[in-house]
Every structure is written in structure tokens, then in C-alpha cells.
Design a protein around this motif. Structure first.
Motif, mmCIF file in Angstrom:
data_model
loop_
_atom_site.group_PDB
_atom_site.id
_atom_site.type_symbol
_atom_site.label_atom_id
_atom_site.label_comp_id
_atom_site.label_asym_id
_atom_site.label_seq_id
_atom_site.Cartn_x
_atom_site.Cartn_y
_atom_site.Cartn_z
ATOM 1 N N ARG A 26 0.774 -1.489 0.402
ATOM 2 C CA ARG A 26 0.051 -0.075 0.145
ATOM 3 C C ARG A 26 1.012 1.007 -0.227
ATOM 4 O O ARG A 26 2.058 0.799 1.004
ATOM 5 C CB ARG A 26 -0.421 -0.232 1.068
ATOM 6 N N ILE A 27 0.705 2.223 -0.239
ATOM 7 C CA ILE A 27 0.856 3.227 -0.449
ATOM 8 C C ILE A 27 1.818 4.302 1.510
ATOM 9 O O ILE A 27 2.505 5.137 0.841
ATOM 10 C CB ILE A 27 0.742 4.611 -1.207
ATOM 11 N N GLY A 28 0.792 3.918 2.070
ATOM 12 C CA GLY A 28 1.521 3.930 3.445
ATOM 13 C C GLY A 28 2.184 3.491 3.910
ATOM 14 O O GLY A 28 2.975 3.372 4.612
ATOM 15 N N GLY A 29 2.622 2.225 3.383
ATOM 16 C CA GLY A 29 3.150 1.121 3.435
ATOM 17 C C GLY A 29 4.610 1.275 2.644
ATOM 18 O O GLY A 29 5.945 0.788 3.623
ATOM 19 N N MET A 30 4.191 1.203 1.121
ATOM 20 C CA MET A 30 5.838 0.989 1.059
ATOM 21 C C MET A 30 7.107 1.997 0.892
ATOM 22 O O MET A 30 7.835 1.546 1.183
ATOM 23 C CB MET A 30 5.948 1.642 -0.746
ATOM 24 N N LEU A 35 12.452 2.329 4.179
ATOM 25 C CA LEU A 35 13.474 2.695 4.726
ATOM 26 C C LEU A 35 13.807 1.643 5.478
ATOM 27 O O LEU A 35 14.630 1.652 5.747
ATOM 28 C CB LEU A 35 13.146 3.669 4.961
ATOM 29 N N THR A 36 13.076 0.696 6.188
ATOM 30 C CA THR A 36 13.893 -0.334 6.893
ATOM 31 C C THR A 36 14.527 -1.164 5.588
ATOM 32 O O THR A 36 15.531 -1.992 6.472
ATOM 33 C CB THR A 36 12.508 -0.832 7.279
ATOM 34 N N GLU A 52 0.018 0.023 16.792
ATOM 35 C CA GLU A 52 0.997 0.619 17.664
ATOM 36 C C GLU A 52 2.344 0.688 17.494
ATOM 37 O O GLU A 52 3.097 1.314 17.623
ATOM 38 C CB GLU A 52 1.661 -0.177 18.708
ATOM 39 N N SER A 53 2.253 -0.280 16.132
ATOM 40 C CA SER A 53 4.144 -0.391 15.573
ATOM 41 C C SER A 53 3.561 -0.915 14.262
ATOM 42 O O SER A 53 2.901 -1.504 13.899
ATOM 43 C CB SER A 53 4.855 -1.442 16.169
ATOM 44 N N VAL A 54 4.786 -0.465 13.594
ATOM 45 C CA VAL A 54 4.377 -0.580 11.749
ATOM 46 C C VAL A 54 5.626 -0.706 11.335
ATOM 47 O O VAL A 54 7.006 -0.232 11.816
ATOM 48 C CB VAL A 54 4.054 0.663 11.189
ATOM 49 N N PHE A 55 6.076 -2.001 10.740
ATOM 50 C CA PHE A 55 7.454 -3.012 10.646
ATOM 51 C C PHE A 55 8.212 -2.292 11.464
ATOM 52 O O PHE A 55 9.686 -2.509 11.304
ATOM 53 C CB PHE A 55 7.637 -1.362 8.870
ATOM 54 N N GLY A 56 8.412 -3.048 12.890
ATOM 55 C CA GLY A 56 9.024 -2.983 14.417
ATOM 56 C C GLY A 56 9.338 -1.774 14.543
ATOM 57 O O GLY A 56 9.794 -1.375 15.379
ATOM 58 N N LEU A 57 8.578 -0.801 14.091
ATOM 59 C CA LEU A 57 8.890 0.706 14.062
ATOM 60 C C LEU A 57 7.687 0.905 15.196
ATOM 61 O O LEU A 57 6.136 1.223 15.222
ATOM 62 C CB LEU A 57 9.003 1.480 13.534
ATOM 63 N N PRO A 58 7.852 1.855 15.965
ATOM 64 C CA PRO A 58 6.425 2.662 16.959
ATOM 65 C C PRO A 58 5.890 3.674 15.963
ATOM 66 O O PRO A 58 6.488 3.906 15.588
ATOM 67 C CB PRO A 58 7.316 2.863 18.577
ATOM 68 N N CYS A 59 4.470 3.015 16.132
ATOM 69 C CA CYS A 59 3.604 4.147 14.913
ATOM 70 C C CYS A 59 3.056 5.390 16.259
ATOM 71 O O CYS A 59 2.472 4.414 17.590
ATOM 72 C CB CYS A 59 2.634 2.767 14.957
ATOM 73 N N GLN A 143 19.227 6.344 1.070
ATOM 74 C CA GLN A 143 18.638 5.827 0.794
ATOM 75 C C GLN A 143 17.324 6.278 1.757
ATOM 76 O O GLN A 143 16.374 5.348 2.459
ATOM 77 C CB GLN A 143 19.029 4.401 1.978
ATOM 78 N N ALA A 144 17.169 7.849 1.920
ATOM 79 C CA ALA A 144 15.574 8.222 1.447
ATOM 80 C C ALA A 144 14.657 7.912 1.242
ATOM 81 O O ALA A 144 14.284 8.619 0.382
ATOM 82 C CB ALA A 144 16.355 9.438 2.316
ATOM 83 N N HIS A 145 13.579 7.038 1.389
ATOM 84 C CA HIS A 145 12.849 6.633 0.348
ATOM 85 C C HIS A 145 11.077 8.145 1.087
ATOM 86 O O HIS A 145 11.146 6.952 2.128
ATOM 87 C CB HIS A 145 12.590 5.425 0.671
ATOM 88 N N SER A 146 10.673 8.375 0.399
ATOM 89 C CA SER A 146 9.959 8.870 0.088
ATOM 90 C C SER A 146 8.319 8.358 -0.504
ATOM 91 O O SER A 146 7.738 9.393 -0.984
ATOM 92 C CB SER A 146 9.801 10.791 0.463
#
Length: 699
Positions: A26-30, A35-36, A52-59, A143-146
Motif C-alpha cells: 500500500r502507498i502508506g506502507g511502501m 526505508l527499513t 502501535e507499531s509498523v515494520f518494527g517501528l513505534p507508530c 536510502q532516504a525513501h519517500s
């Protein structure tokens, strides 16, 4: 590189994603997945109250909850939610944002209104906003992906840092070019697609790339430029910093232009003016994506001496002829080699092998490896040759590889190999400074523009002219008819004939007697631009009776054609004799400003469309180049035994016209001399008609 206002956008130290998702498709996940996965070292802040977390990161629930203001915020939310969220980002202290959402100016009046509201808000803040309708960016060196570009999952990621930046006005084109170039080994610095350019346009990104030490080459795709002066300044900076800029321009046909308009709500612009601008700015105009990738690889060799005069070395006379035809067709030169160089080559080439250029070394060369080095050194040391192109089977390239690399490295001249087989030494050659191609068509399509770019980078007269101060401003007369316009141009250095204004038939006949027959009569009115259509011209009048009759007819026809027109009288001019009629015109292009055209003049202008274009300013040497581009140029050179025209005077007149238009500055929307009569050599030129349209009249 000094701090640039786009730093937070293109080189962010921290990134937040609003509308974050756990789903990497999804565009909010890609962007979070990229990045990770690829090892971005900055702070990453997913924002979505659902997780609460996304891709191992605090959300984080909201932008306000973040422990600090991120450099960059990615908005993976709907169009109507964008502006309220931007207000919250500004309140938080965010420096930059990317808007993914479509539904703005590309989707009709309602979307255009939404985009205008966004632009007006951002204009009153320090926030830098990219998009809307954008796929996002990647700084591949950090590797700054936006972005939500799936191509990064499909193509292997580069291992090192790159110096090539990709800048496009289409996300899909950006991904397609990236995929092709990566397969050919191109390493990238930046991956940028601009979207609708509501707040940051293509030229601002280009300006950043010109100043970015990590960017040496830009591969660009454009549909329409919005800020011509800024684009010119950025391209000029590329030239000053010896960087290579290549652009693919879409919308060069009616259908292509229609597609451009529907894609980003932009107009495609004038094809000829864009081509002229690219040439004057030494921008390589590309015609396909594979060509762009090969040009990016060729840019690695731009430190070697190279240019348009090529020597072609083959083991086949037929292939030499084919290559010569193809390269000459693309604007390169294949000069006959000097006799001394031919003698050196003949020492190792049998009598049946050609040594003039192309050079057919024949298969016999494999029996004398030492001769290869002798021949390569002789070619590299010749002042008559800029570039050496070798077409050979793989096994022969393998035998030549050491010598080619050594000679290229020692003498710093560009050698290029076209491999007709699977040479084992390809990577050795490339690492040793010798680019290798595997296909004739690709080689010609990439090498030709690259070598012409090399030629132009040696000296760019137009960029030098642009550094000079503008001529002193000249005020337009309050009323502009043909006579006052000619007098204005004459004061600024362009020759005019003997002519005066008559307000009666009797005065017209007296003037004709004074200046001498035959004469021409034309209606004199600031309101009638096309006098022939109005019946306002009479030619080759031989006596007073004809003049008086012509005067009355012109008055009658002009009043019938334009009853409300102001008629100042009739212009009586001596009938001039010359060889060729030219048009010199200038018009205000909405992107690039005042542009000059020179072409075959008189009534034939619109039929033959034999014209050459330039951005201003133009000097006499550039004017001569313009004339040589015309199909009608032989007419100036004494075609079929006729007299030679005064080319020098014509070039001086074109330069004077350029200066005149610049002196009039923003007062003029269009101006032309049509025709400018070119007389025999040594006799000068003469304006036969002239017209100026004020900027206020155009509005």
C-alpha cells in the motif's frame, strides 16, 4: 554544497509517514518498507492511530505526538485531507512535505480550485511541498525513501553511491527509466518525480541538482516547463560546473501534446523553441530511455578529449561505410585523414585495405599485434581526429584491450569499442577508459549526441553573450506604423531605403519624382498589419499618373478593409533591387521569453516554413549559423551562377535586430522585418516592411 531550501525534501535527516500502513504493497506502507529494507539511518516516524507499531517501528497517533519535528512528512492521505494536515505540519515545525494524492489540477475545475487553495496557503509559509499527484522521491546515497515506487523491489539495489540523478514529470517514466538504467549498471544519487508541481517546479529541482555535489549527470523527462528563466539559469550552472544534462521532451505531436495536457494539465509548448533552447544550453535531447541510460554511462568518460571528428576503424570495408553513413547522418564528421597519418597506417595495412577514413585494417592485423598499438597512438596523437571508434569481433578486442587501455590512459583521448562478439575484455576495457557497445544502432544513438555535447562544451558562445549587460532601454513611439517602426529599427542599426509619407495624391507624385522611379506605394496605418490583404500595396509604379491613381486606390481599399483604422497616409518608397528576401522576427515565448526566427521571407514565409530559431541574444556569428541552417542558404551563395549576396550585412542586421528587441524589453510582444532584402555582396541590406506588436496590444 551550501544549504538549499530543498535539502529537507531531498536529503532529509528524519522522515514521517502520515497514513502509515503495515502492508508494504500500500502507498502508506511502501515507503516504510523501503526505508527499513535498504537501511536508512535517519529517524523514521510512522503515523496512524490504528497501529502501535509498523515494520518494527513505534507508530504514533498524530503528528503532534512526535518527539520532534521531522524534516520531511509524507502524506499518504486523500486529497481533501491534505490542506488541513499541512496546517498541522506547519504548526509542528515540519520543513517539507510530499503529497501523494491525485484529484487536484489534473482532474478539472474542482481539483484545480483545491490545488490553488493549497498553493495559496503554502505560499504564505516556509514549508516546501512536493506534488500533489507525485510518486515520491529517493536519495539513493542515503536510502532516504519517500516514495511508493515498486520498482525498488523489482530491480536490484545499487551497492555503492551514485552520481546520476533522475528527474521526471511522471512517476511511471521515473520508474521505467530507473529500471532500464540499473540493468545497464547506472548507479543513482536522486530519484525524483515532480507531480503537479503546485509549489516546487521542475526548474527548482534542476537548480538543486546543479548545485548538488553528489550529482554529476541528470536524466530528465519533461512535458512542460513553468519557469523558463530559472530553467535557463540552472542549465547554465550545469555547463559552468561541467555536468551533463539530458532531457526527454514529450508532447511534440498533436496527440502527444493532448496526452500531456490530460496528464498534468500542462501544455506541451512549442517544439522548435524547446529544441533551440536545449541546443543553446548544451542539453542533450533524448529520443528513448535506453539511449538515456547509455548516455549516463558515457558521461563517466567525459574527462577524455572527444568531439565530432571521428575515425572509424573496422576489419570490413562494408561495415566502415555503414558506420560512416550512420554517424554522418547524426551530425558527426568523418574527415579524410592527413597523408602522414595515412602513411603510418599503410605500413601495417595491405594495399586492399582503406586508410583514408574509415580505416579497414583487414583481418591481416591479427598477424601483427604490435601494429595495433602504433596505429592507435598515431590516431590518438592526431589533431585532425577527436574520437576513435573501433568496430571489431570479440576475439580481436581481447587482443587489443591492453594497448587500447594504455593508449587511452596515456593520451587522454576517447576510444570507443563496438563489440560484434562476446569479448572477454569488456569490463577491462570499460575500467580502462574505453566504453564498449554491443549494438551499432545503440552505439550511434548514444555516441552521436554525446560527441556533439563534447564539441559544444568546448565553447558556448551564447552563454557568454548572456553574461553581457542588456542594451540601454529604448522607448517605443506612441504610434507605430510601418515608417515609424522602420525608423526605430534604423536608429538601432538596420538599413532602410529612401521613403517618405504622402498625405495626398499630388504629394505622393512629388515624392516619387524626388526619389526616382520605379516606386512602391503602401498604406501607412498602425491598425493594418497585413497591407496586401487590405489592397494597400502597389508595386513598380513608373510615372506620376500611376502614382496618383495608386494613391486613391489604396485609400479606398484600406477604408473598405478596416473602416475604423487610423490611416496616416501612404508610404512612397523607391523600388529596391536585391537577391534574396528574408524574414527576421521575434516573439515572446511563454516559457523562454523573446525568441528569434530567421527564414525565407516575403509571401513565401508561411508556405515553406524554412526558418531557424534562437533564444536571444544573437550575435553575427550565431546569425550566420542560423542562415546556414536554412534550405534557402545556397541562394545567398551565388546559386547557379548568380551573384553572391551580402551575407555579412545580413548577419549584422540580424545581430542589430536582436539588440533592438532586447532594448525594447517588455514593451514588445512581437516584432518582425519581413522582408529584409539582401543585396549583392558589398551593397548591404534594406528593410522592405517592419512591424511591432506592443505587449499591451497583445493583452
Amino acid at each position: 554544497m551550501k544549504t538549499h531550501r530543498l535539502d529537507a525534501l531531498l536529503n532529509p535527516q528524519s522522515i514521517a509517514v502520515i497514513g502509515a500502513s503495515n502492508n508494504g504493497a500500500r502507498i502508506g506502507g511502501m515507503p516504510l518498507a523501503h526505508l527499513t529494507k535498504f537501511g536508512y539511518q535517519g529517524a523514521i516516524y510512522p503515523i496512524n492511530p490504528k497501529y502501535e507499531s509498523v515494520f518494527g517501528l513505534p507508530c504514533w497517533p498524530t503528528i503532534e505526538d512526535l518527539p520532534q519535528a521531522p524534516d520531511l512528512v509524507v502524506l499518504a492521505i486523500g486529497a481533501t485531507d491534505v490542506l488541513p494536515m499541512l496546517r498541522r505540519c506547519v504548526a509542528k515545525g515540519v520543513k517539507a512535505a510530499i503529497v501523494y494524492a491525485a484529484g487536484f489540477a489534473e482532474e478539472g475545475p474542482q481539483g484545480a480550485a483545491l490545488q490553488q487553495e493549497l498553493e495559496e496557503y503554502v505560499d504564505g509559509t516556509d514549508l516546501v511541498v512536493a506534488g500533489p499527484n507525485a510518486m515520491g522521491f529517493a536519495n539513493l546515497n542515503t536510502q532516504a525513501h519517500s516514495n511508493f515506487a515498486s520498482v525498488f523491489n523489482a530491480v536490484p539495489m545499487q551497492e555503492g553511491k551514485g552520481t546520476v540523478s533522475l528527474l521526471t514529470q511522471s512517476g511511471n517514466v521515473c520508474a521505467a527509466v530507473y529500471a532500464i538504467a540499473r540493468k545497464l549498471g547506472v548507479d543513482f544519487s536522486h530519484f525524483i518525480n515532480t507531480g503537479n508541481e503546485a509549489c516546487v517546479d521542475f526548474s527548482q529541482y534542476l537548480e538543486y541538482m546543479a548545485q548538488d555535489d553528489a550529482t554529476q549527470v541528470v536524466m530528465g523527462y519533461i512535458e512542460e516547463l513553468r519557469d523558463g528563466p530559472r530553467f535557463i539559469a540552472a542549465a547554465q550552472e550545469f555547463s559552468l560546473r561541467d555536468k551533463l544534462l539530458m532531457l526527454y521532451k514529450a508532447g511534440e505531436t498533436d496527440k502527444g501534446s493532448e496526452a500531456v495536457r490530460s496528464h498534468t494539465s500542462a501544455l506541451a509548448g512549442d517544439k522548435a523553441v524547446y529544441q533551440t533552447a536545449f541546443q543553446q544550453l548544451n542539453i542533450i535531447q533524448c529520443n528513448d530511455f535506453v539511449q538515456m541510460a547509455h548516455l549516463a554511462n558515457l558521461a563517466k568518460y567525459r574527462h577524455l578529449h572527444a568531439g565530432k571528428r571521428i575515425a572509424i576503424i573496422t576489419i570490413s570495408g562494408a561495415l566502415g561505410a555503414i558506420l560512416a553513413d550512420k554517424f554522418i547522418g547524426q551530425g558527426l564528421d568523418v574527415p579524410t585523414l592527413p597523408e602522414s597519418l595515412q602513411a603510418t597506417l599503410r605500413a601495417g595495412i595491405p594495399d586492399y585495405g582503406m586508410v583514408t577514413n574509415p580505416v579497414d585494417v583487414t583481418g591481416n592485423v591479427v598477424n601483427d599485434p604490435g601494429f595495433v598499438r602504433t596505429a592507435m597512438e598515431a590516431l590518438a596523437q592526431s589533431d585532425a581526429i577527436d574520437t576513435i571508434i573501433i568496430y571489431a569481433p570479440g576475439y580481436m578486442l581481447d587482443r587489443m584491450a591492453n594497448d587500447l587501455c594504455q593508449v587511452s590512459g596515456q593520451l587522454k583521448k576517447l576510444f570507443v569499442a563496438i563489440d560484434t562478439g562476446a569479448a572477454q575484455s569488456r569490463e577491462q576495457l570499460r575500467a580502462g577508459g574505453v566504453p564498449v557497445f554491443e549494438d551499432i544502432g545503440i552505439a550511434v544513438n548514444a555516441l552521436s549526441p554525446f560527441l556533439l555535447w563534447q564539441e559544444r562544451r568546448k565553447a558556448n558562445r551564447w552563454l557568454q553573450l548572456r553574461q553581457q549587460a542588456l542594451p540601454q532601454r529604448v522607448a517605443l513611439p506612441s504610434q507605430l506604423d510601418e515608417l515609424s517602426t522602420k525608423q526605430l529599427f534604423n536608429q538601432l542599426g538596420i538599413g532602410m531605403g529612401v521613403e517618405r509619407c504622402a498625405t495626398s495624391a499630388e504629394l505622393a507624385s512629388q515624392i516619387a519624382e524626388d526619389i526616382g522611379y520605379p516606386v512602391v506605394l503602401k498604406v501607412l496605418s498602425p491598425d493594418i498589419a497585413h497591407k496586401t490583404e487590405a489592397g494597400g500595396v502597389r508595386l513598380n509604379l513608373q510615372n506620376a499618373q500611376q502614382v496618383r491613381q495608386a494613391f486613391e486606390e489604396i485609400q479606398r481599399c484600406a477604408k473598405a478593409y478596416a473602416p475604423q483604422a487610423l490611416i496616416n497616409g501612404v508610404l512612397v518608397s523607391r523600388m529596391e533591387k536585391g537577391l534574396v528576401e528574408l524574414i527576421i522576427g521575434a516573439t515572446r515565448d511563454p516559457v523562454f521569453g523573446m525568441t528569434l526566427i530567421v527564414g525565407l521571407g516575403g509571401v513565401l514565409t508561411e508556405i515553406y516554413k524554412d526558418v531557424s530559431h534562437r533564444l536571444l541574444p544573437v550575435d553575427a556569428d550565431m546569425a550566420h549559423d542560423m542562415l546556414k541552417e536554412l534550405k534557402a542558404y545556397p541562394l545567398l551563395q551565388g546559386y547557379r551562377g548568380k551573384a553572391h549576396a551580402d551575407i555579412k550585412a545580413a548577419c549584422q542586421a540580424i545581430e542589430a535586430f536582436s539588440q533592438a528587441v532586447l532594448a525594447l524589453q517588455d514593451q514588445v510582444h512581437e516584432g518582425e522585418i519581413n522582408p529584409l532584402l539582401i543585396k549583392e555582396q558589398g551593397q548591404g541590406v534594406c528593410m522592405l516592411d517592419a512591424l511591432v506588436i506592443r505587449s499591451s496590444d497583445e493583452r
